[in-house]
Enzyme design. Structure first.
Site, PDB file in Angstrom:
ATOM      1  N   GLY A  50       0.840  -1.195   0.000  1.00 38.08           N
ATOM      2  CA  GLY A  50       0.000   0.000   0.000  1.00 38.08           C
ATOM      3  C   GLY A  50       0.870   1.238   0.000  1.00 38.08           C
ATOM      4  O   GLY A  50       2.066   1.162   0.315  1.00 38.08           O
ATOM      5  N   CYS A  77       5.184  -6.293   1.576  1.00 38.60           N
ATOM      6  CA  CYS A  77       5.545  -4.873   1.589  1.00 38.60           C
ATOM      7  C   CYS A  77       4.853  -4.141   2.750  1.00 38.60           C
ATOM      8  O   CYS A  77       5.168  -4.397   3.893  1.00 38.60           O
ATOM      9  CB  CYS A  77       5.225  -4.274   0.227  1.00 38.60           C
ATOM     10  SG  CYS A  77       6.021  -2.692  -0.019  1.00 38.60           S
ATOM     11  N   TYR A  78       3.890  -3.283   2.463  1.00 41.38           N
ATOM     12  CA  TYR A  78       3.193  -2.619   3.576  1.00 41.38           C
ATOM     13  C   TYR A  78       2.628  -3.671   4.532  1.00 41.38           C
ATOM     14  O   TYR A  78       2.595  -3.474   5.751  1.00 41.38           O
ATOM     15  CB  TYR A  78       2.060  -1.724   3.052  1.00 41.38           C
ATOM     16  CG  TYR A  78       1.311  -0.987   4.147  1.00 41.38           C
ATOM     17  CD1 TYR A  78       1.738   0.264   4.577  1.00 41.38           C
ATOM     18  CD2 TYR A  78       0.189  -1.552   4.753  1.00 41.38           C
ATOM     19  CE1 TYR A  78       1.067   0.936   5.593  1.00 41.38           C
ATOM     20  CE2 TYR A  78      -0.489  -0.890   5.771  1.00 41.38           C
ATOM     21  CZ  TYR A  78      -0.044   0.356   6.180  1.00 41.38           C
ATOM     22  OH  TYR A  78      -0.706   1.018   7.187  1.00 41.38           O
ATOM     23  N   HIS A 173       7.677  -7.743  -3.845  1.00 37.21           N
ATOM     24  CA  HIS A 173       6.373  -8.079  -4.430  1.00 37.21           C
ATOM     25  C   HIS A 173       6.446  -9.386  -5.228  1.00 37.21           C
ATOM     26  O   HIS A 173       6.933  -9.381  -6.359  1.00 37.21           O
ATOM     27  CB  HIS A 173       5.903  -6.952  -5.343  1.00 37.21           C
ATOM     28  CG  HIS A 173       5.491  -5.724  -4.600  1.00 37.21           C
ATOM     29  ND1 HIS A 173       4.217  -5.551  -4.113  1.00 37.21           N
ATOM     30  CD2 HIS A 173       6.195  -4.630  -4.219  1.00 37.21           C
ATOM     31  CE1 HIS A 173       4.142  -4.390  -3.478  1.00 37.21           C
ATOM     32  NE2 HIS A 173       5.329  -3.810  -3.520  1.00 37.21           N
ATOM     33  N   GLU A 175       3.991 -10.906  -6.548  1.00 34.87           N
ATOM     34  CA  GLU A 175       2.881 -11.004  -7.503  1.00 34.87           C
ATOM     35  C   GLU A 175       3.201 -10.414  -8.873  1.00 34.87           C
ATOM     36  O   GLU A 175       2.471 -10.633  -9.826  1.00 34.87           O
ATOM     37  CB  GLU A 175       1.633 -10.328  -6.913  1.00 34.87           C
ATOM     38  CG  GLU A 175       1.697  -8.808  -6.744  1.00 34.87           C
ATOM     39  CD  GLU A 175       2.363  -8.333  -5.452  1.00 34.87           C
ATOM     40  OE1 GLU A 175       3.205  -9.088  -4.911  1.00 34.87           O
ATOM     41  OE2 GLU A 175       2.067  -7.220  -4.997  1.00 34.87           O
ATOM     42  N   ASP A 232     -17.876  -9.243 -22.972  1.00 38.58           N
ATOM     43  CA  ASP A 232     -18.434  -9.372 -21.617  1.00 38.58           C
ATOM     44  C   ASP A 232     -19.938  -9.627 -21.641  1.00 38.58           C
ATOM     45  O   ASP A 232     -20.432 -10.562 -21.007  1.00 38.58           O
ATOM     46  CB  ASP A 232     -18.158  -8.113 -20.788  1.00 38.58           C
ATOM     47  CG  ASP A 232     -16.676  -7.783 -20.716  1.00 38.58           C
ATOM     48  OD1 ASP A 232     -15.862  -8.673 -21.040  1.00 38.58           O
ATOM     49  OD2 ASP A 232     -16.339  -6.650 -20.344  1.00 38.58           O
ATOM     50  N   LYS A 384     -10.601 -10.110 -17.182  1.00 36.37           N
ATOM     51  CA  LYS A 384     -10.897 -10.126 -18.619  1.00 36.37           C
ATOM     52  C   LYS A 384     -10.437 -11.417 -19.307  1.00 36.37           C
ATOM     53  O   LYS A 384     -11.182 -12.011 -20.077  1.00 36.37           O
ATOM     54  CB  LYS A 384     -10.224  -8.925 -19.280  1.00 36.37           C
ATOM     55  CG  LYS A 384     -10.650  -8.696 -20.709  1.00 36.37           C
ATOM     56  CD  LYS A 384     -11.945  -7.942 -20.729  1.00 36.37           C
ATOM     57  CE  LYS A 384     -12.426  -7.642 -22.140  1.00 36.37           C
ATOM     58  NZ  LYS A 384     -13.617  -6.780 -22.085  1.00 36.37           N
TER      59      LYS A 384
END
Ligand code: XMP
Length: 528
Positions: A50, A77-78, A173, A175, A232, A384
């Protein structure tokens, strides 16, 4: 399920995404979520990064009840700083920012006093790994009962673990793709440490979702929803059709500013191809009538189109509801289908709050007014690319599944200046040629979005032996992963030459073609 608590990092949603790629189901909620209000118990919790310092007054903090769940927790992280702060307050030093690649050294503890579990996070990974850092604060001391499990030259506590409890924190991170082995670390956490199930697949999602829709709507209930021909709304409609057949009513509003032949094509694909119960309403004249004389205010165009759309949709819905109610197979229409995706959900629930509106993107939210319909959103857990996978799973044709996005206000926002039937004709024909050539060159999937726009100026040209004074087409094609930033597509000269020649030769009223080489920012993807 692994619960991701979002502290507002730009990468938070990627954590959920990576876990799902590992077939582990994951949901993200804002960091301020009260855990007593959750109706399910997660197998593990991840605290995201964050943009805050835990020292700031306005810094968000996780509900301390998270530690009473007795499930493994990983702070990123945060998230790491948050754990350290909650376990011993004064452990942080706000120092200079660290941003970019770093080399991590893993510290292993064997079966020693920590009992072995602390090594599990880096199990199977090399002792040295490349990681991505993006933080301001870092730990200066470890909180009590924590030990170091990784270091970098700049961060002596780049990874920590509690000696006896399954609590972990990492400063980098895992991710993002800039941490190449990050996914394995997340797998170690989710599968080995949390023991989360790895059975989340698209096939399973389809079965679950169809069962959920049937239970929600009941044996008689009816659902209405607008379709656009985009991926969609088509995928959402097909899912409804599989679940409740004719009791789902799809509506396509032809607003007069769709692409060339689009209404006809969408009708064929959805009805003959996919068996969807579809009503097409041709309201072109009403839309074009209202757009008359609107010269240079794009937001006004959007509002007119948005409001007229709602009006036409409401009228149609009332008609369909009356007819449906009259027939004996039917109950009332109580539900409105929306093709909301996970990123839209995140955007509206994220701790940061909805991001600033640069343009008012018209969506069908306002449709509910006065109609007393309940929302049904079967795609709200999907990203998506998952929607595309689901579409393929449901037998939707490839070219529709991979279709470029198309804005609700259609080519009205690609005709700079007044929208008239003649301007629509020119923009449509040029657009058709451009897209046809992109497809023929095998470039369609490399490009995120492409279209032709019509500029409100005239230029001089010479055609045959005659001097002409005609309009200018601007071509736009961009590559982007999130539509927030974008780069113009580097076509080769021969391709552009061919498209330009065809447009000038085949589209009456055009004597010049230019190519837009503006990135986003500072440009936007659309021209208005
Ligand atoms: P911009 O032009 O803001 O576009 O860079 C980003 C993405 O959003 C689409 N877009 C719209 N979609 N209604 C929509 O449904 C709108 O008013 C609208 N304006 C932009 C655009 O096509 C691109 O994919």
């Amino acid at each position: 399920t692994i619960l991701v608590l979002d502290f507002g990092s730009q990468y938070s949603h990627l954590i959920t995404r990576r876990l799902r790629e590992l077939n582990v189901y994951s949901e993200m909620l804002p960091c301020t979520q009260k855990l007593s209000e959750l109706s399910w118990i997660p197998k593990g919790v991840i605290l995201s990064g964050g943009p805050y310092s835990v020292y700031w007054d306005e810094a968000p903090h996780v509900d301390p009840a998270v530690y009473d769940l007795n499930v493994p927790i990983l702070g990123i992280c945060y998230g790491l700083q948050e754990i350290a702060w909650q376990f011993g307050k004064n452990v942080l030093a706000g120092e200079k920012r660290e941003f970019g690649h770093a080399y991590l050294t893993v510290e292993r503890h064997g079966d020693g006093d920590a009992g072995g579990h602390v090594d599990t996070l880096f199990k199977g990974l090399e002792d040295d790994m490349e990681v991505w850092m993006s933080h301001g604060d870092k730990l200066s001391h470890l909180p009590d009962d924590f030990i170091t499990i990784a270091t970098t030259s700049n961060a002596p506590f780049a990874g920590m673990a509690h000696k006896s409890k399954p609590l972990y924190g990492i400063q980098f991170h895992p991710e993002v793709t800039h941490t190449p082995k990050g996914k394995f670390l997340l797998k170690n956490f989710a599968v080995d440490i949390c023991k989360a199930r790895t059975d989340w697949t698209m096939g399973k999602f389809v079965d679950q979702e169809i069962a959920r829709i049937r239970a929600l709507v009941g044996g008689k209930g009816q659902v209405i929803g607008a379709v656009s021909g985009g991926v969609d709304s088509t995928v959402a409609a097909k899912l409804m059709q599989e679940a409740i057949g004719e009791r789902f009513h799809a509506v396509l509003v032809d607003n007069g500013v769709l692409r060339l032949n689009e209404a006809k094509q969408v009708k064929e694909t959805l009805t003959a191809g996919l068996g969807i119960n579809l009503t097409v309403v041709d309201a072109s004249e009403r839309f074009l009538g209202r757009l008359k004389g609107v010269m240079d205010d794009p937001e006004k165009k959007r509002k007119i189109i948005g409001n007229t759309f709602i009006e036409v949709f409401q009228e149609t819905a009332k008609k369909i509801a009356e007819e449906a109610h009259g027939s004996d197979k039917a109950g009332e229409i109580e539900w409105l289908l929306q093709g909301t995706l996970y990123p839209d959900v995140i955007e509206s629930i994220s701790f940061k709050g909805p991001s600033a509106t640069i343009k008012t993107h018209h969506n069908v939210g306002g449709l509910l007014e006065g109609m007393h319909l309940k929302l049904i959103e079967p795609l709200r857990e999907l990203f998506k690319d998952e929607v595309r996978e689901l579409g393929t799973n449901l037998g939707i044709p490839e070219d529709l599944v991979w279709r470029h996005p198309f804005p609700g206000p259609g080519i009205a926002i690609r005709i700079l200046g007044e929208v008239t039937a003649e301007q629509v004709r020119i923009a449509r024909e040029a657009d058709y040629i451009f897209i046809e050539e992109i497809k023929a060159a095998g470039l369609y999937r490399n490009i995120s979005q492409a279209f032709a726009a019509l500029l409100p100026v005239k230029a001089v040209g010479v055609m045959g032996d005659k001097r002409v004074h005609d309009q200018v087409i601007a071509l736009r094609a961009v590559e982007t992963s999130d539509f927030m930033t974008a780069d113009w597509y580097p076509f080769d000269g021969a391709f552009l030459k061919k498209v330009s020649r065809r447009i000038v030769n085949e589209v009456n009223g055009v004597c010049r073609v230019v190519y837009d080489i503006t990135s986003k920012p500072p440009g936007t993807i659309e021209m208005e």
